[in-house]
Each structure stands twice: as structure tokens, then as C-alpha cells.
Design a protein around this motif. Sequence first.
Motif, short mmCIF file in Angstrom:
data_model
loop_
_atom_site.label_atom_id
_atom_site.label_comp_id
_atom_site.label_asym_id
_atom_site.label_seq_id
_atom_site.Cartn_x
_atom_site.Cartn_y
_atom_site.Cartn_z
N GLY A 121 18.17 16.75 9.64
CA GLY A 121 19.16 17.44 8.82
C GLY A 121 19.69 16.63 7.66
O GLY A 121 20.64 17.04 7.01
N CYS A 122 19.14 15.46 7.40
CA CYS A 122 19.66 14.65 6.31
C CYS A 122 18.58 13.72 5.81
O CYS A 122 18.12 12.85 6.53
CB CYS A 122 20.86 13.84 6.78
N THR A 334 23.30 20.84 10.27
CA THR A 334 22.75 20.52 8.94
C THR A 334 21.24 20.68 8.90
O THR A 334 20.63 20.50 7.85
CB THR A 334 23.10 19.09 8.52
N SER A 361 34.04 20.19 0.17
CA SER A 361 32.74 19.77 -0.35
C SER A 361 32.76 18.28 -0.62
O SER A 361 33.51 17.81 -1.46
CB SER A 361 32.49 20.54 -1.64
N VAL A 362 31.95 17.53 0.11
CA VAL A 362 31.97 16.08 -0.05
C VAL A 362 30.81 15.62 -0.94
O VAL A 362 29.69 16.07 -0.79
CB VAL A 362 31.94 15.32 1.29
N LYS A 363 31.14 14.73 -1.83
CA LYS A 363 30.15 14.24 -2.79
C LYS A 363 28.99 13.54 -2.08
O LYS A 363 27.85 13.65 -2.49
CB LYS A 363 30.83 13.26 -3.75
N SER A 364 29.29 12.84 -1.01
CA SER A 364 28.27 12.01 -0.38
C SER A 364 27.15 12.79 0.27
O SER A 364 26.07 12.27 0.46
CB SER A 364 28.90 11.13 0.69
N ASN A 366 24.70 15.65 0.33
CA ASN A 366 23.98 16.76 -0.28
C ASN A 366 23.52 17.77 0.76
O ASN A 366 23.43 18.95 0.49
CB ASN A 366 22.76 16.24 -1.04
N SER A 367 23.22 17.28 1.95
CA SER A 367 22.75 18.15 3.00
C SER A 367 23.77 19.26 3.26
O SER A 367 23.44 20.43 3.40
CB SER A 367 22.52 17.33 4.25
N PHE A 368 25.03 18.89 3.30
CA PHE A 368 26.09 19.88 3.43
C PHE A 368 26.34 20.60 2.11
O PHE A 368 26.45 21.81 2.05
CB PHE A 368 27.40 19.17 3.82
N SER A 369 26.47 19.81 1.02
CA SER A 369 27.13 20.32 -0.18
C SER A 369 26.29 21.21 -1.07
O SER A 369 26.83 22.12 -1.71
CB SER A 369 27.63 19.14 -1.02
N VAL A 370 25.00 20.95 -1.15
CA VAL A 370 24.19 21.74 -2.08
C VAL A 370 24.11 23.17 -1.58
O VAL A 370 23.66 23.42 -0.47
CB VAL A 370 22.78 21.14 -2.22
N GLY A 371 24.62 24.08 -2.39
CA GLY A 371 24.62 25.48 -2.01
C GLY A 371 25.98 25.98 -1.53
O GLY A 371 26.16 27.18 -1.32
N GLN A 372 26.94 25.06 -1.38
CA GLN A 372 28.24 25.51 -0.85
C GLN A 372 28.96 26.47 -1.79
O GLN A 372 29.70 27.34 -1.33
CB GLN A 372 29.13 24.31 -0.55
N TYR B 66 26.54 27.14 -9.72
CA TYR B 66 26.02 26.98 -8.37
C TYR B 66 26.09 25.56 -7.82
O TYR B 66 25.81 25.33 -6.66
CB TYR B 66 24.55 27.44 -8.33
N PHE B 67 26.39 24.61 -8.70
CA PHE B 67 26.30 23.22 -8.24
C PHE B 67 27.50 22.39 -8.69
O PHE B 67 27.97 22.52 -9.82
CB PHE B 67 25.01 22.56 -8.76
N GLN B 68 27.94 21.52 -7.81
CA GLN B 68 29.02 20.61 -8.12
C GLN B 68 28.54 19.58 -9.14
O GLN B 68 27.33 19.39 -9.31
CB GLN B 68 29.47 19.88 -6.84
N TYR B 70 28.30 16.50 -9.11
CA TYR B 70 27.58 15.32 -8.64
C TYR B 70 26.16 15.64 -8.15
O TYR B 70 25.56 14.87 -7.42
CB TYR B 70 28.36 14.60 -7.53
N ILE B 71 25.65 16.79 -8.50
CA ILE B 71 24.28 17.15 -8.14
C ILE B 71 23.41 16.98 -9.39
O ILE B 71 23.86 17.25 -10.50
CB ILE B 71 24.21 18.62 -7.65
N ASP B 100 17.37 16.64 0.13
CA ASP B 100 18.25 17.70 0.63
C ASP B 100 18.61 18.72 -0.44
O ASP B 100 18.91 19.87 -0.13
CB ASP B 100 19.54 17.07 1.20
N ARG B 103 15.64 21.02 -0.67
CA ARG B 103 15.61 21.73 0.61
C ARG B 103 16.63 22.88 0.61
O ARG B 103 16.29 24.02 0.89
CB ARG B 103 15.94 20.73 1.73
N ASN B 104 17.89 22.55 0.26
CA ASN B 104 18.90 23.61 0.28
C ASN B 104 18.67 24.65 -0.81
O ASN B 104 19.04 25.81 -0.66
CB ASN B 104 20.30 23.00 0.11
N MET B 108 19.01 28.78 -0.97
CA MET B 108 19.72 29.53 -2.02
C MET B 108 18.78 30.56 -2.62
O MET B 108 19.17 31.70 -2.88
CB MET B 108 20.20 28.56 -3.11
#
Lengths: 424, 382, 433
Positions: A121-122, A334, A361-364, A366-372, B66-68, B70-71, B100, B103-104, B108
Motif C-alpha cells: 500500500g505504499c 492503503t 490530507s498529509v503532504k508526506s 501520496n498513497s493516502f493523499s493523491v485523489g483525496q 484534483y491535486f494538492q 505538493y503533487i 503511488d 497508482r491512485n 481516479m
Amino acid sequence: MSAIRKEDSMLLQKQMISDHYDRLASAHDEGQKVVYTFVPGNLNELVRSFGLLPVLPEINALQSGLRKKSGEYIAEAEKHGHSEDVCTYVKCDIGMLKKGNIGPTGRQLPKPDLLLLSYTGCFTFLKWFELLREEYGDVPVAMLHVPYQANGRIEPHQRDYVVQQMRTEIIPKLEQVSGRKFDEDRLRDMLRLSAAAEDDLVWTLESAKKTPSPIDAYFGGVHYIGPIFSAFRGMQSAVDYYTALRAEVQERLDNGQGPVTPEGPMGKEKYRLVVEGPPNWTSFREFWKMFYDEGAVFVSSTYTKVGGLYDRGFRHDPDHPLETLADYCLGCYTNLGLPTRVDLLEQYIADYNADGFLVNSVKSCNSFSVGQLMMLRQLETRTGVPGLFIENDLVDPRYFSAANIKNRIESYLQMLDQKRGVAA
Amino acid sequence: MQRAQNLSEDIDFAAVTEWKARGVGRKAIGHMPTYVPRELIHAAGMLAVGITGGGDKLEIIRGDAYFQSYICRIPRSTIELALSHRLDMLDGMLFPSICDVIRNLSGMWSMIFPDRYVHYVDVPQNFDTEVGGRFWRRELETLRHDFAQLSGVAIDDEALRASIAVYNENRHVIRDLYRARSERPWIFPMSEVYYLLRAGNVLPPEEHTSLLREYLALAPLETSRRDQDRSRVVLAGMFCEQPPHGLVMTLERAGCYVVNDDFLLGLRWLQDDVATTGDPLDALVDAYLNHSAMSASRYAPDGDRGRWLIDSVERNRAEGVIFAAASFCDPALLDQPMLVAALDRSGIPHTEFKFAEDTGQFAVIREQAGTFSDSIRLWSEA
Amino acid sequence: MIDVFVGIDLGSTTTKAIVLDGDGQVIGRGITNSRSNYDVAALIVREEALVRTRFTLVERSIGADAFVVAALERNLKLEQHLELLARLREAMSMIAAGPKHRAHASDLRERLDEIDAGMEPLAREHFAPGATRRSDFFRDLAAADYMHLAEKLADPKGIAFDVLCGVFDAAILAVENLPIERAFERHIGAALETTLSEHLSCDAAQLRRAVEDARNEDLVERATVGTGYGRARLPFPKEQIRSEILCHGLGAHAMFPATRTVLDIGGQDTKAIQVDANGIVTSFQMNDRCAAGCGRYLGYIADEMNLALHELGPLAQESRTRVKINSTCTVFAGAELRERLSLGQKREDILAGLHRAIILRAMSLLARSGGITDQLTFTGGVAKNPAAVAALRDLIQENYGVRTLNTSPDSIYTGSLGAALFAQRAAERKAAA
């Protein structure tokens, strides 16, 4: 009387953790071998069945965050050429290593005898242990590649792949490092203990369906998942912990009481929220306070599922030891595709009767954050419940902007109030 | 040359639309950077289209929502391409397991386009034939099945072997081009080679192969091209988000011959011929497990993270390495300290900067690359 | 006796106040720079809004002779300005007498006196009939005058320019942080005489009576609500503090009742807010940690180009071929700008690209908050910039089709208007209970 009882599980866990770190500190002197590994999809029972001690660098990093050491560690790693753009858990861990690898109890952590790279997951996990391999020189690495549940279900060949890796890669290396043969019966016994503790964990998490909720399933929840997500799953101590926890929560339920905060029992429950994303560790209490001061309680969270979706029915199954471990790895939060994550949150909002939801949403990560951001819109559209989006980090104090975050929380809760005012 | 430039800069993918119009019922499958088994797409009679973001020509209007911040840039511009209907001609989209973010992005995509074919291509990180190989074969079987359904063309072994041969040839000519460039970089400037490679994103492999052949034959006839005595560098970190053309030009103008790089790595991921006899899926599996390019998103079981880079420096007689990672690119930036350490141990000079696909300013990069180029020349003369 | 309701919006750059009467009509407003001290800014702006309220009372009693009232207001401002100049003089002479300047105390005193003598005539010029002022803030006007005089009078061999600047900088802090209290009551007499001496065609007796009535009116502040970036610093109880998101939503609704979406671009942040038919907020998004694309960014650009902030928009509108700008990062703004200029790109073309880039950032916040379904109201400092408004109009058209875009010269007061409306509601609810 009851005030003292409420602290029981907390104290118990504290003791478990400090005992564990003490054992780690003297492990090498006592001929005990240690295995470094990650939280999501960890193979604690398997590692423990060989008599090996686990070290979880993510836990070290979050502990460093709680103890306000992470800023210094991150700076140290960046000084050594690690980019400001990347995961701060990694940098916190490497910085800690560069500064002597002193653990949360003030004693030095032992070097790894094996790096068990459970790539679940990461993506960053993979680089993290490659980096540690460089730092530690000749340490063997056992790589477990856990495929991604893009379609929200475990395919048989994915399970086979994970089981095959355990047979051909993980178990032989654990045997080699420990000098012991794989003992499947011992593993089964531990898995039985896992399942017992898991039942009580699920009961605790689901107690939040009651109004008022007797627990905060996020800020309290991260404590409740501690033993089972880390070094204690499959151990009698974890079973005891969850028995004690369950009794405490039961008592609060019986008395109609809400969660206990660092400042004592929480006031009246005014808002019930679901949350997606990990918390911030450097300002953990301050962040929590922004919610409990306003009467906002978290009734369900996805972060407490990074070590398994027990509330969706998964239990470790002693009758199929390797297969159940494979399913466990594959099923971590994740490791699930985004549509599955949205479905899960939608169900939480309904099942826990939530007034709103937070995306932290945590910067560190991406596994969580991308798509949130997309998850936020999808959930708002599907449920009609408004969401709050906060930007944060795990352990980088530079990313916790208290005034900005407080402003958003206040605005959001006032908005919920206003909406209710109209509805009433 | 002009054609290659047009092809690689066309954010409307006209070449793909034209290709589809040339036959009835033709289909095209897009894929994100790094490795996907394009042979399977080809064998089903479909066109594999490499999607490497929107570069510096595309204005991001919807993608940022769609993205923060920091992406990295590539998912934003890719979403932008899709939402502005520039990818409507794609009948499916593949997302290889590069990080990731990508992947995500696959998830989407399936939420934005619930009716289109989306597949996350989970390549193995275990390189044992019986373990990772078996898993990968099952994944390939799924793709073979899916592509057959999409195209309505069953993919038999014969067709697949033929497609493998087509791509073997394509990889051959790309290898020839890189070899030629490494030998005489002034004849085959990076700024041209980059366009030619990118043309491979949208052209059928046969056409791409002939385009490259033509270029290999014609470029040496340009009599004005002379050795400028520049420093020879290897460029690393650009295997996913692609640099703007201006950046590549800047490096050359700053006095560097880029003699190897990892642009469009997916086109040359398999570094040896794939067997055209026996079971073709097994051949693809074997090639992936045993002959893959090294990249930050691939696990290095032997632990020698920087070996491939040092090999590349030695093989190409390079004098130094320029790390250019995309901002917020986790794989490249996490990999970098290990590669840097390996170079330091071997005494190979290096410099680092970050870029974004839409970087519009090159003054700092020109300065840095120029200084680096001068310094390694002084260093090698000393 | 008149009941009034006050809303105060403490922004990161300016603090605004609105005064409503019992009918919800705006009868007073004020604006000041926020300084580093929100308490003072709140006091000053509230006083200013109450002064303006009394002018409204004058207007109401003499009819719609706005010209006379404007003259009266201008002359009151002059009196206030003169009072502040007197304070400034005092503060500077104390500084000049301090140990830091012992070596050249008498020379310095001489120079300061000369400057001071020049300040009052300049002030009177600023507030003369028909004059235009480049700022309404005392600090800006006084600083410009002072620097102008100091430049002429400074002597590199004696008292250098930077010494004179140092004295001013130290003194102005003390001066601007002391509010002028009861300004209307104390100064309106002098202002009235100056106004009458300007030979305007008006009924002097009627005006005197109206001014007297306004001066004696008892303004009863029934409720006050604070909002904005610095709201937590206000010495108000919690129930008197509202999120600026809610206030902006309600304020925009009050100005344009068909508003369903509000875009606010301020100095430090950008907000996209969705409201329902009652002005109740249903969803909102703010810019993330990165402040790229906010008003402050335009400030950097203006500094870099040596232009005043309000000159950027009109210059951008002269562009014929817009440059594509990808980054609105404040950190890199200067470097990028210099590089583009050195490449020979035109200032107006770069600026046109910059404005579009800023609005693109806002578009993504709007999308995140739920898009634009009906009328959009654009507020905040950047809404005064014509190039920003034009870029927004274009992008809305391109992405959402035809939508009504509302802007108002008073949009800077949107948050404080919302706060005042909340104050009024709170008072009504209290009265009902």
C-alpha cells in the motif's frame, strides 16, 4: 474509582511499549535478533513465531513527532541530501539514525538483523528500506511485494503470489536470521490470539455507532489500534489489552459518557465526524483540542484501518496461516483502489450517523493523499454531507499551520451549525 | 525531423485520431510512462499510445482542482488532457505501477470515466520465475483477455510473436540511435533525438522504426555538424514526467553532450531481444524479469542501487551525471541519495536540480549545467 | 437614540468595519491598515465607521446634497490628519532627544523642525477641494510628504537621509497605534467652518443644525461581531466571533441576493464559497498551505516592476499577446519575471499571463468547492483589478458557460457587512428570547 479504571488500558499499553523498547535496547546483548518492518500488512505473528523482535520505523517516526524531535531529524536528513519534497517519515527515521538511533525511551535501538520490506500500500516503503540497507551496510533484506487491490477484490493469483513469496523468500530468510525452523503450529497459536484481540478491537471501534459515542475513533482510535497494528498482534498481552479496553468502553457506554480527552472527559457531543487520512503527530494534542473544544467527536476513521479492515469482517484464520496472512496484507486500507475507499467512507458516514467528514490530507503520504480532493467531491455528492479539507503533515512541524487549520475547523463547524439552524 | 517535432508536441494527438480513421473499428490504448507490454496491444490490432502529461504547451485549467500543491505535474496535466476531451480517442488506459501517484490516478480515472477500460498494471517486484514470473504471467493473461475483448480480435500466439518481433526491431533501432549518439553526439543532438523518441508515443512501432532509420541515415549528411568538444554527461531522473524541450536544449547550449538518459524509458525498458520462439507470454515474462532497465520504481534485489548508473557512465565514457528529477517525484528523489553516494564512491562528478514538465525558465539551469560542464572539463584535464 | 450593529473584519492587510441601523441599512463604514496590532486596528476602524455614521445622519437630515457632506468629511479628515501630525511631531522630538542622537541632537532638531514646517501646508494641499490623494491612510500620506521633504533637506555631511527616515519610522509606529477618539465630536466644529469658508452653495444654518444634531445623537451599539484572519485576537467573547467564510457568504448574499458562489481573493488567501438562497454557506474551499496566486503575489510583482499595485491591471489589459505563465509561486516570482524581461518579453504580456495564472488557481478552488451554478460574486482586494476580473470572466465563460459575475467597488466590505448582519441577527434573537 471509575476515573482510575479509565486509565487502565492506557497504562497497560504504555507499559507494553516501554517493555518492548527495553527488550530491544538489550536485544543484541542477549543474543536476540531484530527485524525491521512496516506497519501496514506486517507479518508480526510470523516474525514473532521465530522468536524475533520487530522494530517498526514508522512507529519510531511518529513517536519522534509526538516527542517534538522530528523537526530536528528531518533537518538532519535534508542536510544529508534528502529532498524537501519527499516523505517526512523516511527523513525522520534517517535523521534519527544519523543522530544515534535513540528510541522513544531514551535508549539506543539495535541495528536490524533483517529488513523485512513488506511493500504494502505504499511505494515509499520500497525506497525507505533500500535507503536503510545503504545505511546499515550488509543487512539482508527480505522483500514481500503485495499487489494492489485496484478493483476492490483479492484475485486468487494475487494471494498465491504473496504466499509464494512467504514460502520462497520470507520464511527462508527468517529461518536463516533466527537459526530456527519454521513452526507452523506456533504460528497458528499466535493467529488464534490475533483473532481474539481483533474481535474486541472491532467491538470498541463500533461502539462509536452509539450516541453519544463513548470513544473518539481518530484521536483515541490511534491509541486503540496501537497494539494490534504493531509489535503485539498474536501475543497474549494484546488480548489482555483489548479485554481491558473493552471493559472501559463498556462502562462509559453504560454511563452514557463520551470520550476521554487529555483534558478529561469531553463535553457534550455536538458534531459526529468521519475522517479520512492519518493524523498529525507533532501537534497531536493541539489538533485534537481544536475539535473537542467545539464538541466535535470522530466516530469513524480510515486511518485506523491501515493495519487491516477488521470491521469489514476480516479475522486472522489459524486454519490457513499463510493464506490468511496474505489476505491480511492485501486488505490494508492503503492497498485498496480509490473507488473502494470512497465506498467505505460513504458507508461509514451512513453507519455512524455522521454530520460531516474531514479529509486530513498529509503532504508526506501520496498513497493516502493523491485523489483525496476527488474523494471529497464524490462523498459530498453521494451523501449530501459536507466535507472539510485540511492540509497537514505527519511529522514535519513546518507543515502544521495552527491558525490556518483552526480557521478552517471553526468555519466548518459554524457552517454545520448554520445548516442545522435552517433545518430545525 | 519536423514531423517528429510536430508529433511530440501535439497535445491533441491528431496522429492517433488519424491512425484510427485509416481503418474501420480501430482502437487505441493509452498508457502512462514506464513499462507496459505494448506487444499485447499491438497483437490485438490496437495502437499503444504513450501519455506523458501535457508538457509546457498545455494550460492547466481543471487539473489543479484534483491535486494538492505538493503533487508532481504529470497527473494534473494528464487529467487536464482527459477532461478537455483530448484523450477521447483512447479506448482504454493503462497505469503501470510506477509510484503511488500514478497508482491512485488509475482509481481516479475509473471514477471519472466509469465506462472506459482502465487497468492498473501491477508489475512484479519479485524476479523469481516461479514466483514473480508466475504472477506476471497471470497479469499478462488478464491483459491478453481484456485486449481481445476490447478489440474483438483474439490474440493467438503467432500474432503475439509477430508483434514481439516488431517491437524487438523498434528497440533495436532505438539502441542503435543511442549508440550512435553516444559515439558522435554532435551528429545526433539531444534536442532532435528527444523529439524522435517522443514520436514513438503516438506512432505505430513500424512507422516509428522507419522514422528512426531515416534519421540515422540522414543526420550524418548534415555537414555543418562538428564536434564542439563539450563535456559528456549522463542524465538521470526523467523516467516519468518528461522535461520540456527547452530544458534539453538548455543543457546542450550550456556545453553538455547528453550521452545517455532515461527519457521515455518505457520504449526501451526491455534491454534485450524478447524470444520470438516458444510461448510468447513466457518470453515476455522472461524479458521483464531478466532484461529490464533499472529505474527508481523497480526494486534492486542485489542491493547495488547505483550500479546501472555507473555502468552507463563507463559504457558511454561520460564525465559526469546530471540528476534532474521532477519536483515532488518520490521515486527519483528518494533514489537520488543512493545514486549520489554510489557516484561519490566511484569518484564520478554530479550535479542535481529539479524540474517540472512546464518549467518556463531555464536561466538557473543553464548557469548550473554550464558551471558543471566547465568544472568537469577542468577536473578531467587535471 | 439610534441602535446600531457593528461588524468588524480583521484582514491580513486591511481591517474593515460596517455599521448597520435597525433596518439593516449600511450607515457607516471604515477601513484602515491592519498594522501588526489587531486590537488597535479594530478600535480605529470602528471609530472611523462611527464617524461616517454621523455623516450619514447629516446626509439624512439635509437631503441628498452629497457634495456638501463630502466637503465636510474631507475637512474632518484634514483635522484628524493635523491632530496626528501634532502627535507625530511630539513623538519625533522625543526620539531626537534620545541617547541615540546625542551627538547631533541640535542639528537633527533643526532639520526636523524644517520638515515639520513643510508638513502642514502639504497636508492642507492633500485635503484642498478637488485634490486627489494617493491613499486614505495617514501613514502613507505622511510618509510620502516626510520623505519628499527629508530628501530635500538631508545633508550627507550633516544629518543623512537614512537618519531622518529612522526617526520617522520609529515615531509613526507610536502615532498610528493610538486611535483618535470622538473625532467627530471634537473636530466637526472646525471642519464645518472650513467647509463654509469654501463658499459652497448651501444653507449654512440648516447645515449647522444638522451637524449639531448628528454630533449629539446617541449611537447605541447593540451588538458587534468580529471576523477575519485576526478575529481570534479581538477582545470579544466567543459568540461574537464568526468565521470569515460565513460572513463573506452572508455579505455577498446581502449585496447580490442571487449569489450562489463567492470568490474572495485577499492578500494571504483565496476562498471559494458556495451559499444557498439565504446566504447560508453550504461548502467552501481555501487555498492550501502555498499562498501562490493570492493578492500578496501581485504585490511582489508590482514591487519587482516598480509599479503601484493598482497600475498592474490596466497595464495587463494593454496586452495583445499573452505570455503563458505556469508558476504563481511567490518565491520564484521575481526571478521568473527578470528572466522573461531579459528575454525581451513585454511587461504587459507577462502581466496578462500572470493575471490569468492567478485566476486559474482560483478556478481550481472554485471547482473543488462545487463549481459555479449561478451568479458568482467576486470580492477581496484582487476583485478591484480589472485584468483579474476580465480573466475570471473569460475562464468562467470557457468552463461553465454564461454566468453573471458580480463585482462591487464596495466588495472589500463584504466580510464586515456579513459580520454586521450576524450582529443584527444575534441581537434580534436575544431580544426575542
